[in-house]
Design a protein around this motif. Sequence first.
Motif, short mmCIF file in Angstrom:
data_model
loop_
_atom_site.label_atom_id
_atom_site.label_comp_id
_atom_site.label_asym_id
_atom_site.label_seq_id
_atom_site.Cartn_x
_atom_site.Cartn_y
_atom_site.Cartn_z
N UNK A 197 1.40 -1.38 0.14
CA UNK A 197 -0.32 -0.07 -0.02
C UNK A 197 0.80 1.33 0.11
N UNK A 198 -0.02 2.52 -0.76
CA UNK A 198 1.01 3.28 -0.28
C UNK A 198 1.91 3.56 1.04
N UNK A 199 0.95 3.39 2.22
CA UNK A 199 1.64 3.72 3.41
C UNK A 199 2.63 2.64 3.96
N UNK A 200 2.59 0.75 3.18
CA UNK A 200 3.99 1.00 3.64
C UNK A 200 4.55 0.84 2.79
N UNK A 220 4.10 18.19 4.69
CA UNK A 220 4.08 19.19 5.93
C UNK A 220 2.59 18.66 6.49
N UNK A 221 2.28 18.91 8.30
CA UNK A 221 0.86 18.50 7.89
C UNK A 221 0.36 18.79 9.45
N UNK A 222 -0.71 18.82 9.38
CA UNK A 222 -1.17 19.92 11.31
C UNK A 222 -1.12 18.41 12.30
N UNK A 223 -1.16 17.06 11.68
CA UNK A 223 -1.09 16.33 13.04
C UNK A 223 -0.18 15.04 12.31
N UNK A 224 -0.06 13.84 13.56
CA UNK A 224 0.43 12.40 12.67
C UNK A 224 -0.32 11.98 11.31
N UNK A 225 -1.71 12.12 12.27
CA UNK A 225 -2.35 11.35 10.77
C UNK A 225 -2.13 12.19 9.72
N UNK A 226 -2.70 13.25 9.65
CA UNK A 226 -2.64 13.45 8.00
C UNK A 226 -0.77 13.73 7.56
N UNK A 227 -0.13 13.95 8.01
CA UNK A 227 1.26 13.32 7.98
C UNK A 227 1.43 12.58 7.19
N UNK A 228 0.50 11.12 7.46
CA UNK A 228 1.22 9.84 6.99
C UNK A 228 0.20 9.60 6.17
N UNK A 239 2.14 9.31 1.80
CA UNK A 239 1.63 7.47 1.74
C UNK A 239 1.08 8.20 -0.22
N UNK A 240 0.07 9.16 -0.09
CA UNK A 240 -0.16 10.16 -1.06
C UNK A 240 1.27 9.76 -2.23
N UNK A 241 2.13 10.97 -1.86
CA UNK A 241 3.67 11.09 -2.48
C UNK A 241 4.14 9.66 -2.42
N UNK A 242 3.78 8.64 -1.70
CA UNK A 242 4.75 7.30 -1.98
C UNK A 242 4.14 6.99 -2.73
N UNK A 243 3.03 6.79 -3.54
CA UNK A 243 2.11 6.86 -4.38
C UNK A 243 3.03 6.80 -5.73
N UNK A 244 3.30 8.11 -5.66
CA UNK A 244 3.39 8.20 -7.34
C UNK A 244 4.87 8.03 -8.16
#
Length: 68
Positions: free
Chosen positions: A2-5, A49-57, A61-66
């Motif tokens: 997955x993107x997160x993995x 950057x993100x306001x919290x850890x969930x948003x950063x993950x 993940x979205x960035x790494x899917x690319x």
Amino acid sequence: MTGLEHALDQVQRGAWVLTTRTAPDGTVTYVAHRPPGWSGPGDAFEEITAPDTAALRARLAHRCRRDA
């Protein structure tokens, strides 16, 4: 994978550094950036950057899917 993995794999391999920044007003921003001296693929000065850890993950993940 997955993107997160994929993102977590890249963090473990040292392709991203995870940190925080605190503004003078106390606001915390969560940051993923390339390590100093990065010579791998992509922009050496890229930063997510993100306001919290969930948003950063999610953003990492979205960035790494690319790249997958």
